[in-house]
Structure formats: C-alpha cells, structure tokens
Scaffold this motif. Structure first.
Motif: not given
Length: 206
Positions: A38-39, A42, A47-51, A53-54, A158
């Motif tokens: 999933l990382f 992202f 998509k560095y924000g979700p990455a 967090i993951t 981000v």
C-alpha cells in the motif's frame, strides 16, 4: 523512563514460547507487512501524505507487536522468525522504493541489501537455512532509525511541510540507521560463526 527495548516484559514472569500462529502480535506483524505494498502504491502515485501515514503505521507496529508479545505472554516460535523477516523485507522494499522514486540516494538501498545478502549466503553455507539467532539491540535500534528517517523525507514532500530541515534531518537519521545496519550485520555474522563453531565442537565431542 519508558523502556523502548524489551518493553512489555513483566518482571518475575517467565516467558512461554508457544507453537500457536494465531496470536495478536503475529496478526499485527502480518498486517504490517501488508501495509508495505500500500505504501509503494501511494509513493508511485506521488500521494505523499497517505504514504507518510502508512509508513508511520508500519514503523510503529514494529514496536507494538513486540510489546504485546511480551505483555500478553504470546511469544510464539512463528513470531520469532516472522517478525524479523517482515522487518527485513519491509526495509528493503521501502528503501528500494525511495531510491527508484528519487526520494533518497542509492547508498540507502545498497547499505541495506549488500549486508543482508552476505548474511543470507553465510546462513545457507553454514546452517543450510536460518541460524536462528536472537535479534540484537543494535538491530532493533537500526530498524527504529531507518523507520524514523524515512517518514521525514516523505513528510518534506507533503504540501505545507516543504521545510529543508526535514530533508536534512531525515537524511542524517537514515545515514545513522545505515551505519547501524552494517554494524548489526557484522554482529550477526560474528554470532553465526560462533554458533557454528560451538555446534561443530559439540558434534566432535559427541
């Protein structure tokens, strides 16, 4: 002071190692590893924000599963090899993704993959498989540094967090983690040879 290494251990209670797979710590370890693709997804999509967090979740659960294993007395034989294998694979994938996407320099992945390759070849030659060595404190600190530095580099990408100090700090922490990785690998290599020598000596005296 909160214990970070060995946290969850209850004084006076002997740890029991079980053959059970379905323990809370093992489930967390599996879920942590599933977070790695999933990382990658992202990061590939920028998509560095979700990455970020993951990766924070993946890194923090590395401590959580060990804590729960000791606290709940759910240390298992499967968990003893599954946790370090999941950590090692996660580190290699994360480092490779960073290098491919241009987030970190090539020395990051080389300093992780080369020592690991040496350890794997050494284990196959000496033991024809895993040497079954305990995780060292140096190895735990190394993992913590790598999983702390990597999210800082992501956070710097981000929107709203594009501070130069985040990149500088992230690279510095990663450099310390890579040095620790090489140091820990040398320790495992030495421990493997010592164990091999003891087993050969015991076999000769038997």
């Amino acid at each position: 002071m909160i214990r970070l290494i060995g946290a969850g251990t209850r004084p006076g209670r002997e740890t029991t190692v079980t053959d059970t797979f379905w323990t809370v710590p093992n489930v967390i370890t599996v879920l942590r590893f599933l977070g790695v693709p999933l990382f990658v997804y992202f990061v590939a999509g920028e998509k560095y924000g979700p990455a970020f967090i993951t990766l924070v979740v993946v890194g923090s659960t590395d401590w959580v599963d060990g804590y729960l294993a000791r606290r709940l007395n759910q240390v298992s034989k499967v968990g003893q090899w599954l946790d370090p294998v999941a950590d090692r694979l996660a580190l290699i994938v994360v480092a490779s993704t960073f290098v491919v996407q241009g987030i970190a320099p090539a020395w990051l992945v080389l300093s992780i993959v080369i020592p690991d390759a040496i350890l794997i070849v050494n284990a196959l030659v000496l033991f024809h498989g895993s040497p079954d060595l305990p995780v060292s404190n140096a190895g735990k600190i190394r993992t913590a540094l790598l999983l702390l530095g990597a999210p800082l580099l992501l956070l710097q990408r981000v929107p709203g967090f594009d501070y130069d100090w985040l990149s500088a700090t992230g690279n510095a922490v990663l450099l310390l983690g890579c040095v620790g990785h090489i140091y820990a690998a040398a320790g495992y290599l030495r421990a493997a040879w010592h164990k091999y020598a003891r087993e050969r000596s015991a076999a000769g005296n038997g």
